[in-house]
Design an enzyme around this catalytic site. Sequence first.
Site, PDB file in Angstrom:
ATOM      1  N   ARG A   1       2.962  16.672  -4.123  1.00 25.39           N
ATOM      2  CA  ARG A   1       2.124  16.881  -5.312  1.00 25.39           C
ATOM      3  C   ARG A   1       0.693  17.149  -4.870  1.00 25.39           C
ATOM      4  O   ARG A   1      -0.034  17.906  -5.506  1.00 25.39           O
ATOM      5  CB  ARG A   1       2.175  15.632  -6.223  1.00 25.39           C
ATOM      6  CG  ARG A   1       3.574  15.284  -6.687  1.00 25.39           C
ATOM      7  CD  ARG A   1       3.605  13.956  -7.422  1.00 25.39           C
ATOM      8  NE  ARG A   1       3.225  12.826  -6.593  1.00 25.39           N
ATOM      9  CZ  ARG A   1       3.122  11.567  -7.015  1.00 25.39           C
ATOM     10  NH1 ARG A   1       3.367  11.282  -8.286  1.00 25.39           N
ATOM     11  NH2 ARG A   1       2.785  10.602  -6.197  1.00 25.39           N
TER      12      ARG A   1
ATOM     13  N   ASP B   1      -3.280  11.465  -5.985  1.00 23.32           N
ATOM     14  CA  ASP B   1      -4.594  11.189  -6.563  1.00 23.32           C
ATOM     15  C   ASP B   1      -5.755  11.675  -5.699  1.00 23.32           C
ATOM     16  O   ASP B   1      -6.890  11.757  -6.176  1.00 23.32           O
ATOM     17  CB  ASP B   1      -4.750   9.681  -6.817  1.00 23.32           C
ATOM     18  CG  ASP B   1      -3.719   9.172  -7.801  1.00 23.32           C
ATOM     19  OD1 ASP B   1      -3.539   9.825  -8.832  1.00 23.32           O
ATOM     20  OD2 ASP B   1      -3.079   8.144  -7.531  1.00 23.32           O
TER      21      ASP B   1
ATOM     22  N   HIS C   1       0.914   5.070   0.481  1.00 24.12           N
ATOM     23  CA  HIS C   1       1.937   5.065  -0.561  1.00 24.12           C
ATOM     24  C   HIS C   1       2.983   4.013  -0.250  1.00 24.12           C
ATOM     25  O   HIS C   1       3.270   3.751   0.923  1.00 24.12           O
ATOM     26  CB  HIS C   1       2.611   6.437  -0.688  1.00 24.12           C
ATOM     27  CG  HIS C   1       3.272   6.615  -2.011  1.00 24.12           C
ATOM     28  ND1 HIS C   1       4.556   6.197  -2.255  1.00 24.12           N
ATOM     29  CD2 HIS C   1       2.814   7.136  -3.180  1.00 24.12           C
ATOM     30  CE1 HIS C   1       4.850   6.457  -3.519  1.00 24.12           C
ATOM     31  NE2 HIS C   1       3.819   7.025  -4.112  1.00 24.12           N
TER      32      HIS C   1
ATOM     33  N   HIS D   1      -2.659   2.129  -8.676  1.00 25.37           N
ATOM     34  CA  HIS D   1      -1.708   3.111  -9.231  1.00 25.37           C
ATOM     35  C   HIS D   1      -2.518   4.300  -9.765  1.00 25.37           C
ATOM     36  O   HIS D   1      -3.335   4.864  -9.040  1.00 25.37           O
ATOM     37  CB  HIS D   1      -0.854   2.387 -10.283  1.00 25.37           C
ATOM     38  CG  HIS D   1       0.370   3.122 -10.744  1.00 25.37           C
ATOM     39  ND1 HIS D   1       0.926   4.186 -10.075  1.00 25.37           N
ATOM     40  CD2 HIS D   1       1.178   2.930 -11.841  1.00 25.37           C
ATOM     41  CE1 HIS D   1       2.001   4.611 -10.725  1.00 25.37           C
ATOM     42  NE2 HIS D   1       2.170   3.867 -11.808  1.00 25.37           N
TER      43      HIS D   1
ATOM     44  N   SER E   1       4.293   2.196 -13.404  1.00 24.93           N
ATOM     45  CA  SER E   1       4.349   2.702 -14.789  1.00 24.93           C
ATOM     46  C   SER E   1       5.792   2.956 -15.239  1.00 24.93           C
ATOM     47  O   SER E   1       6.191   2.542 -16.329  1.00 24.93           O
ATOM     48  CB  SER E   1       3.504   3.970 -14.939  1.00 24.93           C
ATOM     49  OG  SER E   1       3.805   4.909 -13.944  1.00 24.93           O
TER      50      SER E   1
HETATM   51  N1  NMX Z   1      -6.689   2.339   2.850  1.00 19.04           N
HETATM   52  C1  NMX Z   1      -6.813   1.181   3.536  1.00 19.04           C
HETATM   53  N2  NMX Z   1      -5.811   0.320   3.715  1.00 19.04           N
HETATM   54  C2  NMX Z   1      -4.631   0.656   3.221  1.00 19.04           C
HETATM   55  C3  NMX Z   1      -4.405   1.847   2.526  1.00 19.04           C
HETATM   56  C4  NMX Z   1      -5.504   2.704   2.329  1.00 19.04           C
HETATM   57  N3  NMX Z   1      -5.414   3.830   1.631  1.00 19.04           N
HETATM   58  N4  NMX Z   1      -3.125   1.896   2.159  1.00 19.04           N
HETATM   59  C5  NMX Z   1      -2.549   0.764   2.580  1.00 19.04           C
HETATM   60  N5  NMX Z   1      -3.464  -0.003   3.227  1.00 19.04           N
HETATM   61  C6  NMX Z   1      -3.294  -1.357   3.752  1.00 19.04           C
HETATM   62  C7  NMX Z   1      -2.836  -2.266   2.618  1.00 19.04           C
HETATM   63  O1  NMX Z   1      -3.927  -2.690   1.820  1.00 19.04           O
HETATM   64  C8  NMX Z   1      -2.152  -3.366   3.375  1.00 19.04           C
HETATM   65  O2  NMX Z   1      -3.163  -4.223   3.886  1.00 19.04           O
HETATM   66  P1  NMX Z   1      -2.908  -5.830   4.010  1.00 19.04           P
HETATM   67  O3  NMX Z   1      -1.824  -5.965   5.017  1.00 19.04           O
HETATM   68  O4  NMX Z   1      -4.221  -6.347   4.462  1.00 19.04           O
HETATM   69  O5  NMX Z   1      -2.509  -6.308   2.658  1.00 19.04           O
HETATM   70  C9  NMX Z   1      -1.521  -2.632   4.553  1.00 19.04           C
HETATM   71  O6  NMX Z   1      -2.230  -1.381   4.666  1.00 19.04           O
HETATM   72  C10 NMX Z   1      -0.046  -2.314   4.342  1.00 19.04           C
HETATM   73  O7  NMX Z   1       0.121  -1.669   3.094  1.00 19.04           O
HETATM   74  P2  NMX Z   1       1.282  -0.585   2.892  1.00 19.04           P
HETATM   75  O8  NMX Z   1       2.586  -1.316   3.040  1.00 19.04           O
HETATM   76  O9  NMX Z   1       1.053   0.607   3.722  1.00 19.04           O
HETATM   77  O10 NMX Z   1       1.046  -0.125   1.396  1.00 19.04           O
HETATM   78  P3  NMX Z   1       1.592  -0.756   0.022  1.00 19.04           P
HETATM   79  O11 NMX Z   1       2.974  -0.256  -0.200  1.00 19.04           O
HETATM   80  O12 NMX Z   1       1.408  -2.238  -0.009  1.00 19.04           O
HETATM   81  O13 NMX Z   1       0.586  -0.139  -1.040  1.00 19.04           O
HETATM   82  C11 NMX Z   1      -0.741   1.586  -2.002  1.00 19.04           C
HETATM   83  C12 NMX Z   1       0.609   1.224  -1.397  1.00 19.04           C
HETATM   84  C13 NMX Z   1      -0.651   2.951  -2.633  1.00 19.04           C
HETATM   85  C14 NMX Z   1      -1.078   0.545  -3.103  1.00 19.04           C
HETATM   86  C15 NMX Z   1      -1.811   1.550  -0.884  1.00 19.04           C
HETATM   87  O14 NMX Z   1      -1.517   2.541   0.087  1.00 19.04           O
HETATM   88  C16 NMX Z   1      -3.225   1.745  -1.394  1.00 19.04           C
HETATM   89  O15 NMX Z   1      -3.860   0.755  -1.802  1.00 19.04           O
HETATM   90  N6  NMX Z   1      -3.738   3.025  -1.432  1.00 19.04           N
HETATM   91  C17 NMX Z   1      -5.023   3.322  -1.998  1.00 19.04           C
HETATM   92  C18 NMX Z   1      -4.922   3.350  -3.521  1.00 19.04           C
HETATM   93  C19 NMX Z   1      -4.188   4.576  -4.005  1.00 19.04           C
HETATM   94  O16 NMX Z   1      -4.408   5.696  -3.580  1.00 19.04           O
HETATM   95  N7  NMX Z   1      -3.280   4.354  -4.974  1.00 19.04           N
HETATM   96  C20 NMX Z   1      -2.566   5.480  -5.617  1.00 19.04           C
HETATM   97  C21 NMX Z   1      -1.080   5.571  -5.253  1.00 19.04           C
HETATM   98  C22 NMX Z   1      -0.445   6.722  -5.975  1.00 19.04           C
HETATM   99  N8  NMX Z   1      -0.402   6.505  -7.421  1.00 19.04           N
HETATM  100  O17 NMX Z   1      -0.806   7.352  -8.168  1.00 19.04           O
HETATM  101  O18 NMX Z   1       0.068   5.458  -7.883  1.00 19.04           O
HETATM  102  C1  MLT Z   2       3.460   7.482  -8.796  1.00 18.73           C
HETATM  103  O1  MLT Z   2       3.343   8.673  -9.061  1.00 18.73           O
HETATM  104  O2  MLT Z   2       4.025   6.691  -9.585  1.00 18.73           O
HETATM  105  C2  MLT Z   2       2.817   6.947  -7.557  1.00 18.73           C
HETATM  106  O3  MLT Z   2       2.862   7.864  -6.527  1.00 18.73           O
HETATM  107  C3  MLT Z   2       3.219   5.565  -7.179  1.00 18.73           C
HETATM  108  C4  MLT Z   2       4.634   5.350  -6.711  1.00 18.73           C
HETATM  109  O4  MLT Z   2       5.488   6.213  -6.707  1.00 18.73           O
HETATM  110  O5  MLT Z   2       4.891   4.178  -6.297  1.00 18.73           O
END
Ligand code: NMX
Ligand code: MLT
Length: 437
Positions: free
Chosen positions: A329, A375, A320, A273, A243
Amino acid sequence: MMNSTLKQTLAQEIEAWRPRTKKLVKEYGDVVVDEVTISKVIGGMRGLKSLVSDISNLDPNEGIRYRGYSLQEVVDGLPKAPNSTMPYVEGLFYLLLTGKFPTKAEVENVVDEFAKRRVLPRYVCEILDAFPDYTHPMVMFSSAILSMSKESEFNRKYFKGNLHKNDFWDPTYEDALSLLAKLPNIASYIYNKLYLKGKPRFSDPNLDMGGNFAFLMHKQKPYDDVARMHFIVHSDHESGNVSAHTGHLVASSLSDVYMSTSAMLNGLAGPLHGLASQEVMKWLLDGIDIIGNDEPSEDEWRKFVWDKLNTGQVIPGYGHAVLRKTDPRYTLQRNFSKEFMSDDSIWKSVDKLYRIVPEVLKEHGKAKNPWPNVDAQSGVIQWHYGVREFEFYTVLFGISRAIGICANIIWDRALGYPLERPKSVTTEMLEKIAGIK
Ligand code: NMX
Ligand code: MLT
């Protein structure tokens, strides 16, 4: 001591800051900041140091600092609204913009500035009324904001042709205040149309942003503090998240604050996100339903988490891109929940999951960060205080995120940051760089 207004203080800060940026570009422009590897290019630029923001900075282990202050220091240091445990959100805006904690009088001045600008143009209500009731609230929120581009003071002055680059920040500041002041009203208008189906309330001019939002949502205390806490903790997370980066990118073409904020909300509305706040609540309720027990045990939750992972799904609210420890947070909201709603049965599940999910994710071995993010906690608080339409949760996140993004855009304009335009390469070019024959 004389209290100066936010705008006067900001103008002084900008004047004092400009030589620092100029010097870096002029005298140190060729100094290397980071290494661009193939995995960074293909992997979403993860961790690549390529943006500047002085509004906030994220340490992987410690979490976010606004203007160098931890969240707890921010909550402790900002003036509090009367009879409240949480500070004025308007005070946070002052801090993000100037780097200084405002006095009570200085915050009150910003509260007045916001209160004066709350009234929604009639066409915004008409546009919102025209949406079918099945529309996602983020679509309505983003569209309502986009429609207000015609109000932009920046556009009016820019297209007149006599706005000096050094002054770009000034009408941008005016636009930002006018937009931010209206966001709680737009959000509650959407909430009212989709869920309450009653007559929308008018603002109470005597209330600050958090207090007025509680009033618009028909909520009693302590929902005013819930709103203040929510708007403070989600406001900024340095500049690389989807964002914030979108807001900055769109504004870099000199699109106005309304267009930039609308665009950033569309990024926030993705499930990886900000929409994760909605996903978490749905996931929790599904879990309770599937397990068939209002208060599942730790073992029942552990099995549910594994079942989800084994079918290739992510656990919303965990993981994350930058953080490597529990999100502060999350902790701040967790402490609030422990104090004010420890009997809530869904919160008890959130608490159990805090003990289970990191351990499971570590064993699963994929996520780089097994700890909860913001979240995982925010929705259950809204649920507890009666905001149960979880599609609405990302709108709340959006009100808050707009505060940080507007502060960033004002400073982008003040420091003359240029159009953002990185270079893309083809796969063939990368293969050549890698030496693949
Ligand atoms: N549950 C299961 N698998 C996960 C999770 C999770 N919560 N988090 C990461 N992984 C997996 C991810 O999908 C990836 O799999 P693959 O190699 O098959 O593609 C692997 O672990 C490595 O990912 P990371 O490097 O740890 O995470 P990345 O930086 O790519 O993504 C998020 C970060 C936040 C997108 C990821 O942790 C996620 O999908 N979390 C769940 C959704 C979430 O809570 N999002 C909100 C974030 C905060 N916000 O407000 O924006
Ligand atoms: C945010 O608040 O924007 C989320 O935690 C995602 C991020 O920092 O990448």
